[in-house]
Design a protein around this motif. Sequence first.
Motif, PDB file in Angstrom:
ATOM      1  N   VAL A   6       3.569  -0.292  13.923  1.00  0.00           N
ATOM      2  CA  VAL A   6       2.493  -0.377  12.014  1.00  0.00           C
ATOM      3  C   VAL A   6       2.427   0.635  12.898  1.00  0.00           C
ATOM      4  O   VAL A   6       1.748   0.671  13.417  1.00  0.00           O
ATOM      5  N   GLY A   7       2.222   1.719  11.152  1.00  0.00           N
ATOM      6  CA  GLY A   7       1.988   2.731  11.233  1.00  0.00           C
ATOM      7  C   GLY A   7       2.566   3.978  11.805  1.00  0.00           C
ATOM      8  O   GLY A   7       3.246   4.259  13.017  1.00  0.00           O
ATOM      9  N   SER A   8       2.693   5.056  10.798  1.00  0.00           N
ATOM     10  CA  SER A   8       3.095   6.197  11.617  1.00  0.00           C
ATOM     11  C   SER A   8       2.528   7.329  11.501  1.00  0.00           C
ATOM     12  O   SER A   8       2.835   8.487  11.639  1.00  0.00           O
ATOM     13  N   PHE A  11       0.912   8.365  17.348  1.00  0.00           N
ATOM     14  CA  PHE A  11       1.463   7.058  18.444  1.00  0.00           C
ATOM     15  C   PHE A  11       2.541   6.528  18.023  1.00  0.00           C
ATOM     16  O   PHE A  11       3.695   6.558  18.658  1.00  0.00           O
ATOM     17  N   GLY A  12       2.985   5.549  17.359  1.00  0.00           N
ATOM     18  CA  GLY A  12       3.876   4.855  16.509  1.00  0.00           C
ATOM     19  C   GLY A  12       5.194   5.988  16.573  1.00  0.00           C
ATOM     20  O   GLY A  12       5.987   5.592  16.294  1.00  0.00           O
ATOM     21  N   LEU A  13       5.340   7.028  15.467  1.00  0.00           N
ATOM     22  CA  LEU A  13       6.554   8.226  15.206  1.00  0.00           C
ATOM     23  C   LEU A  13       6.694   8.511  17.232  1.00  0.00           C
ATOM     24  O   LEU A  13       8.596   8.013  17.301  1.00  0.00           O
ATOM     25  N   ASP A 216       1.434  -2.483   4.199  1.00  0.00           N
ATOM     26  CA  ASP A 216       0.553  -2.989   4.198  1.00  0.00           C
ATOM     27  C   ASP A 216       1.642  -4.461   5.284  1.00  0.00           C
ATOM     28  O   ASP A 216       1.498  -5.538   4.764  1.00  0.00           O
ATOM     29  N   PHE A 217       0.797  -4.313   7.186  1.00  0.00           N
ATOM     30  CA  PHE A 217       1.273  -5.512   7.507  1.00  0.00           C
ATOM     31  C   PHE A 217       0.577  -6.755   7.117  1.00  0.00           C
ATOM     32  O   PHE A 217       0.749  -7.748   7.813  1.00  0.00           O
ATOM     33  N   PHE A 218      -0.377  -6.610   6.609  1.00  0.00           N
ATOM     34  CA  PHE A 218      -1.584  -7.749   6.474  1.00  0.00           C
ATOM     35  C   PHE A 218      -1.167  -8.401   4.671  1.00  0.00           C
ATOM     36  O   PHE A 218      -2.139  -9.669   4.513  1.00  0.00           O
ATOM     37  N   THR A 256     -17.056   7.814  10.419  1.00  0.00           N
ATOM     38  CA  THR A 256     -16.264   8.286   9.216  1.00  0.00           C
ATOM     39  C   THR A 256     -16.965  10.176   8.227  1.00  0.00           C
ATOM     40  O   THR A 256     -17.801  10.331   8.908  1.00  0.00           O
ATOM     41  N   ILE A 257     -15.706  10.371   8.009  1.00  0.00           N
ATOM     42  CA  ILE A 257     -16.307  11.491   6.963  1.00  0.00           C
ATOM     43  C   ILE A 257     -15.825  11.592   5.767  1.00  0.00           C
ATOM     44  O   ILE A 257     -14.918  11.460   5.770  1.00  0.00           O
ATOM     45  N   ASP A 258     -16.877  12.525   4.801  1.00  0.00           N
ATOM     46  CA  ASP A 258     -16.129  12.277   3.546  1.00  0.00           C
ATOM     47  C   ASP A 258     -16.105  13.536   3.446  1.00  0.00           C
ATOM     48  O   ASP A 258     -16.449  15.437   3.733  1.00  0.00           O
ATOM     49  N   TYR A 323     -12.777   6.658  11.407  1.00  0.00           N
ATOM     50  CA  TYR A 323     -12.780   8.166  12.293  1.00  0.00           C
ATOM     51  C   TYR A 323     -12.552   8.628  13.816  1.00  0.00           C
ATOM     52  O   TYR A 323     -12.066   8.681  14.710  1.00  0.00           O
ATOM     53  N   TYR A 324     -14.128   8.817  13.824  1.00  0.00           N
ATOM     54  CA  TYR A 324     -14.557   8.536  15.023  1.00  0.00           C
ATOM     55  C   TYR A 324     -14.957   6.911  15.502  1.00  0.00           C
ATOM     56  O   TYR A 324     -16.521   6.719  15.114  1.00  0.00           O
ATOM     57  N   PRO A 325     -15.019   6.338  16.782  1.00  0.00           N
ATOM     58  CA  PRO A 325     -15.697   5.032  17.762  1.00  0.00           C
ATOM     59  C   PRO A 325     -16.928   5.649  17.886  1.00  0.00           C
ATOM     60  O   PRO A 325     -17.238   6.641  17.989  1.00  0.00           O
ATOM     61  N   GLY A 352      -2.602   3.569  20.111  1.00  0.00           N
ATOM     62  CA  GLY A 352      -3.097   4.453  19.299  1.00  0.00           C
ATOM     63  C   GLY A 352      -4.702   4.544  19.407  1.00  0.00           C
ATOM     64  O   GLY A 352      -5.250   3.816  20.295  1.00  0.00           O
ATOM     65  N   ARG A 353      -5.155   5.445  18.500  1.00  0.00           N
ATOM     66  CA  ARG A 353      -6.471   5.723  18.271  1.00  0.00           C
ATOM     67  C   ARG A 353      -7.539   4.537  18.086  1.00  0.00           C
ATOM     68  O   ARG A 353      -8.390   3.848  18.259  1.00  0.00           O
ATOM     69  N   LEU A 354      -6.372   3.822  17.095  1.00  0.00           N
ATOM     70  CA  LEU A 354      -7.278   2.394  16.056  1.00  0.00           C
ATOM     71  C   LEU A 354      -6.992   1.680  17.167  1.00  0.00           C
ATOM     72  O   LEU A 354      -8.044   0.780  16.978  1.00  0.00           O
ATOM     73  N   ASP A 361      -6.887  12.638  21.201  1.00  0.00           N
ATOM     74  CA  ASP A 361      -6.376  13.793  19.973  1.00  0.00           C
ATOM     75  C   ASP A 361      -5.469  13.780  20.238  1.00  0.00           C
ATOM     76  O   ASP A 361      -4.445  12.662  20.895  1.00  0.00           O
ATOM     77  N   MET A 362      -4.708  14.477  19.444  1.00  0.00           N
ATOM     78  CA  MET A 362      -3.003  14.091  19.126  1.00  0.00           C
ATOM     79  C   MET A 362      -2.163  14.444  20.342  1.00  0.00           C
ATOM     80  O   MET A 362      -1.169  13.326  20.719  1.00  0.00           O
ATOM     81  N   HIS A 363      -2.686  15.037  20.954  1.00  0.00           N
ATOM     82  CA  HIS A 363      -1.533  15.243  23.335  1.00  0.00           C
ATOM     83  C   HIS A 363      -1.976  13.941  23.633  1.00  0.00           C
ATOM     84  O   HIS A 363      -1.102  13.846  24.024  1.00  0.00           O
TER      85      HIS A 363
END
Length: 378
Positions: A6-8, A11-13, A216-218, A256-258, A323-325, A352-354, A361-363
Amino acid sequence: MDLLIVGSGFFGLTIAERAAAAGRKVTVIDRRHHIGGNAYSEDEPTTGIEVHRYGAHLFHTSNATVWEYVNRFTTFTNYVHRVYSTHKGVVYPLPINLGTINQFFQAAYSPDEARAVIAEQAGEFDANEATNLEERGIGLIGRPLFEAFIKDYTAKQWQTDARELPASIISRLPVRYNYDNRYFNDTWEGLPTDGYTAWLERMADHPNIDVKLEVDFFDESQPLNKKATVGRLPVVYTGPVDRYFDYAEGELGWRTIDLEQEVLDVGDFQGTSVMNYPDADVPFTRIHEFKHFHPERADRYPTDKTVIMREFSRFAERGDEPYYPVNTAADREGLLAYRELAKGEQDVLFGGRLGTYQYLDMHMAIGSALSMWNNQLA
Ligand code: FDA
């Protein structure tokens, strides 16, 4: 199908790619219309300039395993990230370095002289005893630099005055006593030569991987929903952990960011990729100008147009992109409760982050997916 992801995002990929290479049949679902999670990028249609849809993404790592792995899917440019900051109408280099200090104090301090000046200014508070972010910041770099570059910038990020924020948000504020303004210290750094989406698509390009978008998984009207799959086949879940458990232990806080994108009729708006705006009277925190991420594409990109993106930060509500915890004490308690619940889920791994409620970070997302594959799935 041997595995549902769940999620591409990265992490998922990464899990999908490793599983497919090992001969497993994998399905990846994502509720968005595109793969790649927050690293997704696309060309702005009128200019062809690559825009990072969910905020600027710079790849950097010192992890040799991750570097070797990502180079299987993309080459990297030799882009080196640098950030500048406009304070009261004057541009300074970041992170704070001897160039910033000498320009700010209109001085020609040597490294030792600058160290002594900052140490004296920082003496106003003991950073270790600080009761709020302002005291911590002043105790680390002194009042003048803290007030110019950090105080209002952080207050804008958190929509909260620095005196109301916990000292723990900042553990250190690096000051460089030389003129090095390279942003990252990692061994490897660069941007994917053909863009992020090409990289992400190559990771998913395997006959054993089936990607289903806008699922959506839900959503129980979809065949691959939570109820229909959990307990029946192994699942790697990279969406928000609180959402998975229907917020049973409360909602975890996110910022979050706009992002406000604009195409301008100028060849070059700010001369660099990222300009911070640390002052309180400017509502946004920074402006990205995407063409500067790829100077090697100068012959492809228009010379009379540019794409900029202003970034505004705020607390996320349900439905916003997390976006950021925020990571308050209540959030950390909630996270522990969710980790307990997660242990009880049969054949579901959270990543993954969520899924782990962590800024990655990506790495780091890729590295932790490689570990999950090696240690728990392979
Ligand atoms: P990611 O969020 O990418 O993927 C999760 C996927 O799950 C999403 O595609 C989502 O749609 C999907 N999903 C969620 N719920 C679902 C559901 N119910 N059903 C189906 N799908 C669902 N890193 C870095 O190295 N350098 C940088 O410069 C930056 N810059 C940066 C800027 C900003 C503004 C942010 C927020 C983040 C960064 N990052 C970064 C971090 C980077 O974005 C991060 O490392 C990766 O997105 C992590 O990948 P994940 O797969 O963990 O999550």
